[in-house]
Structure formats: C-alpha cells, structure tokens
Write a protein that holds these residues in place. Structure first.
Motif, PDB file in Angstrom:
ATOM      1  N   GLY A  84     -11.888  24.349   5.189  1.00 32.55           N
ATOM      2  CA  GLY A  84     -12.944  24.046   4.224  1.00 32.55           C
ATOM      3  C   GLY A  84     -13.638  22.759   4.610  1.00 32.55           C
ATOM      4  O   GLY A  84     -13.148  21.986   5.444  1.00 32.55           O
ATOM      5  N   LYS A  85     -14.801  22.543   3.999  1.00 30.70           N
ATOM      6  CA  LYS A  85     -15.617  21.397   4.391  1.00 30.70           C
ATOM      7  C   LYS A  85     -15.801  20.406   3.244  1.00 30.70           C
ATOM      8  O   LYS A  85     -16.262  20.774   2.162  1.00 30.70           O
ATOM      9  N   GLU A  86     -15.405  19.152   3.496  1.00 32.00           N
ATOM     10  CA  GLU A  86     -15.666  18.005   2.614  1.00 32.00           C
ATOM     11  C   GLU A  86     -15.126  18.184   1.195  1.00 32.00           C
ATOM     12  O   GLU A  86     -15.669  17.653   0.237  1.00 32.00           O
ATOM     13  N   GLY A  87     -14.013  18.898   1.070  1.00 36.07           N
ATOM     14  CA  GLY A  87     -13.407  19.067  -0.249  1.00 36.07           C
ATOM     15  C   GLY A  87     -12.920  17.761  -0.846  1.00 36.07           C
ATOM     16  O   GLY A  87     -13.077  17.501  -2.034  1.00 36.07           O
ATOM     17  N   VAL A  88     -12.338  16.899  -0.007  1.00 38.09           N
ATOM     18  CA  VAL A  88     -11.823  15.613  -0.496  1.00 38.09           C
ATOM     19  C   VAL A  88     -12.975  14.681  -0.837  1.00 38.09           C
ATOM     20  O   VAL A  88     -12.889  13.893  -1.793  1.00 38.09           O
ATOM     21  N   LYS A  89     -14.053  14.786  -0.097  1.00 38.37           N
ATOM     22  CA  LYS A  89     -15.237  13.979  -0.407  1.00 38.37           C
ATOM     23  C   LYS A  89     -15.743  14.312  -1.805  1.00 38.37           C
ATOM     24  O   LYS A  89     -16.074  13.415  -2.593  1.00 38.37           O
ATOM     25  N   ARG A  90     -15.783  15.615  -2.124  1.00 38.26           N
ATOM     26  CA  ARG A  90     -16.226  16.023  -3.460  1.00 38.26           C
ATOM     27  C   ARG A  90     -15.249  15.550  -4.533  1.00 38.26           C
ATOM     28  O   ARG A  90     -15.666  15.118  -5.616  1.00 38.26           O
ATOM     29  N   LEU A  91     -13.947  15.606  -4.229  1.00 42.10           N
ATOM     30  CA  LEU A  91     -12.945  15.144  -5.198  1.00 42.10           C
ATOM     31  C   LEU A  91     -13.088  13.636  -5.434  1.00 42.10           C
ATOM     32  O   LEU A  91     -12.969  13.174  -6.579  1.00 42.10           O
TER      33      LEU A  91
ATOM     34  N   GLN B 114       8.043   0.672 -10.793  1.00 36.19           N
ATOM     35  CA  GLN B 114       8.850  -0.186 -11.655  1.00 36.19           C
ATOM     36  C   GLN B 114       9.515  -1.306 -10.875  1.00 36.19           C
ATOM     37  O   GLN B 114       9.974  -2.283 -11.452  1.00 36.19           O
ATOM     38  N   THR B 115       9.560  -1.170  -9.551  1.00 34.24           N
ATOM     39  CA  THR B 115      10.244  -2.151  -8.708  1.00 34.24           C
ATOM     40  C   THR B 115       9.274  -3.108  -8.027  1.00 34.24           C
ATOM     41  O   THR B 115       9.587  -4.284  -7.834  1.00 34.24           O
ATOM     42  N   LEU B 116       8.091  -2.609  -7.667  1.00 38.71           N
ATOM     43  CA  LEU B 116       7.139  -3.398  -6.883  1.00 38.71           C
ATOM     44  C   LEU B 116       5.776  -3.483  -7.549  1.00 38.71           C
ATOM     45  O   LEU B 116       5.375  -2.564  -8.267  1.00 38.71           O
ATOM     46  N   ALA B 117       5.091  -4.577  -7.281  1.00 41.01           N
ATOM     47  CA  ALA B 117       3.703  -4.718  -7.727  1.00 41.01           C
ATOM     48  C   ALA B 117       2.807  -4.094  -6.660  1.00 41.01           C
ATOM     49  O   ALA B 117       2.333  -4.781  -5.747  1.00 41.01           O
ATOM     50  N   VAL B 118       2.595  -2.790  -6.753  1.00 41.82           N
ATOM     51  CA  VAL B 118       1.828  -2.072  -5.743  1.00 41.82           C
ATOM     52  C   VAL B 118       0.355  -2.470  -5.831  1.00 41.82           C
ATOM     53  O   VAL B 118      -0.259  -2.413  -6.899  1.00 41.82           O
ATOM     54  N   THR B 119      -0.203  -2.882  -4.697  1.00 40.33           N
ATOM     55  CA  THR B 119      -1.612  -3.282  -4.660  1.00 40.33           C
ATOM     56  C   THR B 119      -2.519  -2.089  -4.915  1.00 40.33           C
ATOM     57  O   THR B 119      -3.512  -2.183  -5.656  1.00 40.33           O
ATOM     58  N   GLY B 120      -2.203  -0.964  -4.304  1.00 50.41           N
ATOM     59  CA  GLY B 120      -3.017   0.225  -4.487  1.00 50.41           C
ATOM     60  C   GLY B 120      -2.420   1.420  -3.782  1.00 50.41           C
ATOM     61  O   GLY B 120      -1.524   1.281  -2.939  1.00 50.41           O
ATOM     62  N   VAL B 121      -2.924   2.596  -4.126  1.00 48.31           N
ATOM     63  CA  VAL B 121      -2.418   3.849  -3.577  1.00 48.31           C
ATOM     64  C   VAL B 121      -3.498   4.514  -2.739  1.00 48.31           C
ATOM     65  O   VAL B 121      -4.668   4.550  -3.133  1.00 48.31           O
ATOM     66  N   VAL B 122      -3.097   5.036  -1.591  1.00 50.54           N
ATOM     67  CA  VAL B 122      -3.966   5.861  -0.752  1.00 50.54           C
ATOM     68  C   VAL B 122      -3.473   7.298  -0.898  1.00 50.54           C
ATOM     69  O   VAL B 122      -2.317   7.592  -0.595  1.00 50.54           O
ATOM     70  N   VAL B 123      -4.328   8.190  -1.387  1.00 49.53           N
ATOM     71  CA  VAL B 123      -3.948   9.586  -1.616  1.00 49.53           C
ATOM     72  C   VAL B 123      -4.486  10.446  -0.482  1.00 49.53           C
ATOM     73  O   VAL B 123      -5.680  10.395  -0.162  1.00 49.53           O
ATOM     74  N   VAL B 124      -3.589  11.229   0.113  1.00 53.57           N
ATOM     75  CA  VAL B 124      -3.943  12.074   1.256  1.00 53.57           C
ATOM     76  C   VAL B 124      -4.005  13.531   0.814  1.00 53.57           C
ATOM     77  O   VAL B 124      -3.138  14.009   0.084  1.00 53.57           O
ATOM     78  N   SER B 125      -5.031  14.235   1.296  1.00 52.19           N
ATOM     79  CA  SER B 125      -5.151  15.667   1.010  1.00 52.19           C
ATOM     80  C   SER B 125      -5.926  16.333   2.137  1.00 52.19           C
ATOM     81  O   SER B 125      -6.668  15.677   2.885  1.00 52.19           O
TER      82      SER B 125
ATOM     83  N   ALA C 221      -4.705  22.292  -2.144  1.00 50.28           N
ATOM     84  CA  ALA C 221      -4.260  20.914  -1.914  1.00 50.28           C
ATOM     85  C   ALA C 221      -5.005  19.945  -2.820  1.00 50.28           C
ATOM     86  O   ALA C 221      -4.435  18.970  -3.330  1.00 50.28           O
ATOM     87  N   LEU C 222      -6.289  20.210  -3.049  1.00 45.53           N
ATOM     88  CA  LEU C 222      -7.092  19.336  -3.905  1.00 45.53           C
ATOM     89  C   LEU C 222      -6.591  19.350  -5.337  1.00 45.53           C
ATOM     90  O   LEU C 222      -6.598  18.322  -6.023  1.00 45.53           O
ATOM     91  N   ALA C 223      -6.138  20.515  -5.807  1.00 45.21           N
ATOM     92  CA  ALA C 223      -5.616  20.605  -7.176  1.00 45.21           C
ATOM     93  C   ALA C 223      -4.394  19.711  -7.346  1.00 45.21           C
ATOM     94  O   ALA C 223      -4.251  19.014  -8.362  1.00 45.21           O
TER      95      ALA C 223
ATOM     96  N   ILE D  93       0.849  -1.184   0.000  1.00 48.79           N
ATOM     97  CA  ILE D  93       0.000   0.000   0.000  1.00 48.79           C
ATOM     98  C   ILE D  93       0.890   1.241   0.000  1.00 48.79           C
ATOM     99  O   ILE D  93       1.659   1.464   0.946  1.00 48.79           O
ATOM    100  N   ALA D  94       0.809   2.048  -1.046  1.00 45.52           N
ATOM    101  CA  ALA D  94       1.579   3.287  -1.130  1.00 45.52           C
ATOM    102  C   ALA D  94       0.715   4.447  -0.660  1.00 45.52           C
ATOM    103  O   ALA D  94      -0.424   4.597  -1.108  1.00 45.52           O
ATOM    104  N   VAL D  95       1.250   5.251   0.241  1.00 43.52           N
ATOM    105  CA  VAL D  95       0.538   6.434   0.729  1.00 43.52           C
ATOM    106  C   VAL D  95       1.191   7.655   0.086  1.00 43.52           C
ATOM    107  O   VAL D  95       2.393   7.888   0.249  1.00 43.52           O
ATOM    108  N   SER D  96       0.384   8.429  -0.644  1.00 47.78           N
ATOM    109  CA  SER D  96       0.921   9.518  -1.458  1.00 47.78           C
ATOM    110  C   SER D  96       0.158  10.806  -1.204  1.00 47.78           C
ATOM    111  O   SER D  96      -0.941  10.803  -0.642  1.00 47.78           O
ATOM    112  N   SER D  97       0.743  11.918  -1.629  1.00 51.54           N
ATOM    113  CA  SER D  97       0.057  13.204  -1.572  1.00 51.54           C
ATOM    114  C   SER D  97       0.563  14.080  -2.705  1.00 51.54           C
ATOM    115  O   SER D  97       1.708  13.940  -3.140  1.00 51.54           O
ATOM    116  N   GLY D  98      -0.299  14.957  -3.178  1.00 52.06           N
ATOM    117  CA  GLY D  98       0.088  15.834  -4.278  1.00 52.06           C
ATOM    118  C   GLY D  98       1.052  16.914  -3.855  1.00 52.06           C
ATOM    119  O   GLY D  98       1.821  17.423  -4.666  1.00 52.06           O
TER     120      GLY D  98
END
Length: 369
Positions: free
Chosen positions: A293-300, A232-243, A249-251, A103-108
């Motif tokens: 702000g309110k629920e911006g990530v929910k809308r994204l 390219q190195t690992l078979a990543v199961t999925g990514v969790v994006v944090v904002s 931040a949403l952009a 599980i990769a945890v990422s952010s913009g």
C-alpha cells in the motif's frame, strides 16, 4: 512445643543493635527467610557492612534470645547466616540520572520491523556523534543480540557503591543490553507478567548506562504489562511508533498511539515511522513498488496530528544486514542507510522541540559529544 515464625521474631525483638538502640527486627536486620524444620530454626541477619564490629555479639545475642524465649530445645546454634546489605536501587524518577532523552520505539503489532527500526535508529544516532544506549525491552522475543551479532556475549557485574551493576555490551559505539544475554536462545521465556517486569526493571535500574544523550528502548509489540512498567519506571521523552502501510497494521498502530496518549499514561508521541514503504531493487534505486500500500502511515499521521518522521524502503540488504549482525545504518551511503540517517535527524529535531516545550524558561537541547 510448636515453633512458628512469630515466636522467633518476638524473641529477636528483645535484641538491640548497639549502634542505633533499635531492636534488630525494628531495624530490618532480620531477613524474611525464617525456616523451621522440626526443632531446627535458621534465618539470616543483615548488616550494613561486612566489617560491622557487632556481628559476632548480635549473632550470639540472637541465639541466646531464641533459647530463652522460645525454648532450650531449639536448634539455633550455628544456623544464623550473616549477610551484608546491598545498596537499594534508586527510586522511580531518579533512575538513569545521566540519561538526557529516553526514546521508546513501539508498534501496534509484530512483524512490522520495529526492532529493525530501533536498532538502526540507535546506530544512526551514534553515527551522528550522540552517546547512545539501546535496551531490548522485548522480554519474550529479544532480537537485538542477533541483530548486532553478540549472541554469545555474557555481560558481567561490577560492584559500584555497594550495588552489583550489570555492565552493558558495547558494539558499533552503542551500549547494549537484552534479556537475550541471560536466557537460552533456543528455549521459550515462560514468565508471568510480574517476572518479566522485574527483569526489565533490573536491566534498567541495575545497569551501568552512564551518561547518554539518547536511550533507545525496543518495546515489545502491542500493549502489555511491559509498556506500563516502562512508563511507571522511566520519564520517557517520547515514543516513536512503527507501522507498515497496510490497513491491518495501521489499525493496531492507532490503538498503540491511543494507549500512550491515554490520560493514565500520557507519554508524548514523537512521531510515526512508515517501514516497508516500498520495495526498491538495489540495482534500480529510482524504482518504487508499493507492495503493502502507499502512504498509509502518512495518512494516519495526519489523522492523529503527529509528525511523520520517516519512510523506510525495503531493500534486500536490510534483511541480510540484520541477520549478519551489521545494521544497515552503518552504511551511510546505502538507500536504507540514508533513510535511517534522515529518521535520526528528525528524531533529534522532535526531541529538542519537546524539551523546549517542557522547559520554556530553561531550554534543554541535545548536544553532540
């Protein structure tokens, strides 16, 4: 006469290794470290085992070949080093055979609490009974040693099947590694992209991670060579994006999502996490103040058609816990502890769903130890 590397290699190609019949250049036994200083020549010969019975005879034959084909004046006697060949790192695709889910945890962008989410997600998974590892893949800004109060830890190496393997630090039921264990914490890490990527590959492929249900990667913010190295190195199961809920931040989060779903990378997005969703005073747990702000990530999440995995509130204790090296998820009864436990449960659900989609005839589920 002038001496140059090709002359040395041509001479060494006349020396054959009795075990295979190949010459020692063809057998890749001559290391790429030939040094020429005037008439002095030195280099290393590599053998599969330090107990190889032909070491002395091959060294002597190499000295004789150079004196015969390059010149009697060459200073070679006593200048040939002997090394034993280390077992090679497994090829890409065969790394981490004991790890079920990556599980990769990422952010913009930086500053949205990505490392806090990664650390507490890993702790919550371990609290649920899953064998979990956490790799701080933020080469230029490692924070995991501080967040787990292991800044003074120094991982050691252990030889396994001919390879020197790094033994991860263990804390709170997790296996931990970070480049922060190997560099001066007070100095900037001034590495080019290639050096950083190689260091990351070593932390992944040359470490004793063992059997894990979840391997959580705390990626650097933004998009970089490190992200490409990971996929390219690992078979990543999925990514969790944090904002955070802020528009700026949403952009950046949107760009990060687009990077992973790009055809050239094509890594599934498990879902989004909204961090700093609201501020809640510990003494007034029912009060919510939406300062970013309110629920911006929910809308994204709705816009990008991906799950919203969780909303993490700001509570004073979350900062204090990170600074003191005791992740807040350790306290399951706290406001944020409960939020991270709910996040971990959603990550497990989405991981199982992804695995079932990948293997419809052979369902792969995550099981507690």
């Amino acid at each position: 006469m002038s001496i140059y590397p090709k002359l040395i290699l041509d001479a060494l190609s006349t020396v054959r290794y009795p075990g295979t019949g190949k010459n020692i250049v063809e057998a890749d036994m001559v290391e790429d470290d030939i040094r020429i200083e005037g008439s002095k020549v030195s280099f290393s010969l590599i053998f599969d085992k330090p107990t190889d019975p032909f070491i002395k005879s091959i060294v002597k034959a190499a000295e004789t070949a150079i004196e015969t084909y390059v010149g009697q004046d060459v200073e070679i006697r006593g200048n040939i080093a002997v090394k034993s060949r280390k077992a090679a790192r497994p090829e890409v695709g065969k790394l981490l055979p004991g790890v079920k889910n990556i599980i990769a945890v990422s952010s913009g962008k930086g500053g949205v609490g990505k490392s806090t989410v990664a650390a507490n997600l890993a702790v919550a998974l371990a609290n649920m009974g899953y064998k979990t590892g956490l790799l701080d893949a933020d080469i230029f800004g490692p924070s995991i040693p501080k967040m787990f109060n292991v800044e003074d830890a120094r991982p050691y190496a252990e030889e396994v099947d001919g390879r020197d393997m790094i033994v991860p630090i263990e804390k709170y039921g997790l296996k931990l590694l970070s480049i922060g264990f190997f560099v001066d914490p007070d100095q900037a890490t001034l590495w080019r992209g290639g050096m950083a990527s190689n260091a990351l590959r070593q932390l992944i492929g040359d470490s004793l991670w063992g059997d894990l249900d979840f391997f959580v990667l705390d990626l650097p913010p933004g998009t970089s060579d490190i992200h490409l190295t990971i996929v390219q190195t690992l078979a990543v199961t999925g990514v969790v994006v944090v904002s955070t809920p802020q528009e700026v931040a949403l952009a950046d989060a949107r760009k990060g999502i687009n990077m992973f779903v790009n055809d050239k990378i094509n890594v599934p997005i498990l879902g989004l996490v909204e961090n700093m969703s609201w501020f809640t005073p510990e003494e007034l747990p029912d009060n919510k103040y939406y300062i970013f702000g309110k629920e911006g990530v929910k809308r994204l999440a709705e816009e990008m058609h991906v799950p919203l995995l969780g909303q993490i509130p700001i509570v004073g204790s979350i900062c204090e816990s990170g600074d003191e090296g005791t992740p807040v998820a350790l306290d399951k009864d706290s406001i944020t502890g409960r939020a991270f436990m709910a996040l971990a449960e959603r990550v497990v659900e989405e991981t199982d769903r992804r695995n079932k989609e990948k293997a419809p005839t052979h369902i792969v589920e995550v099981h507690k130890k």
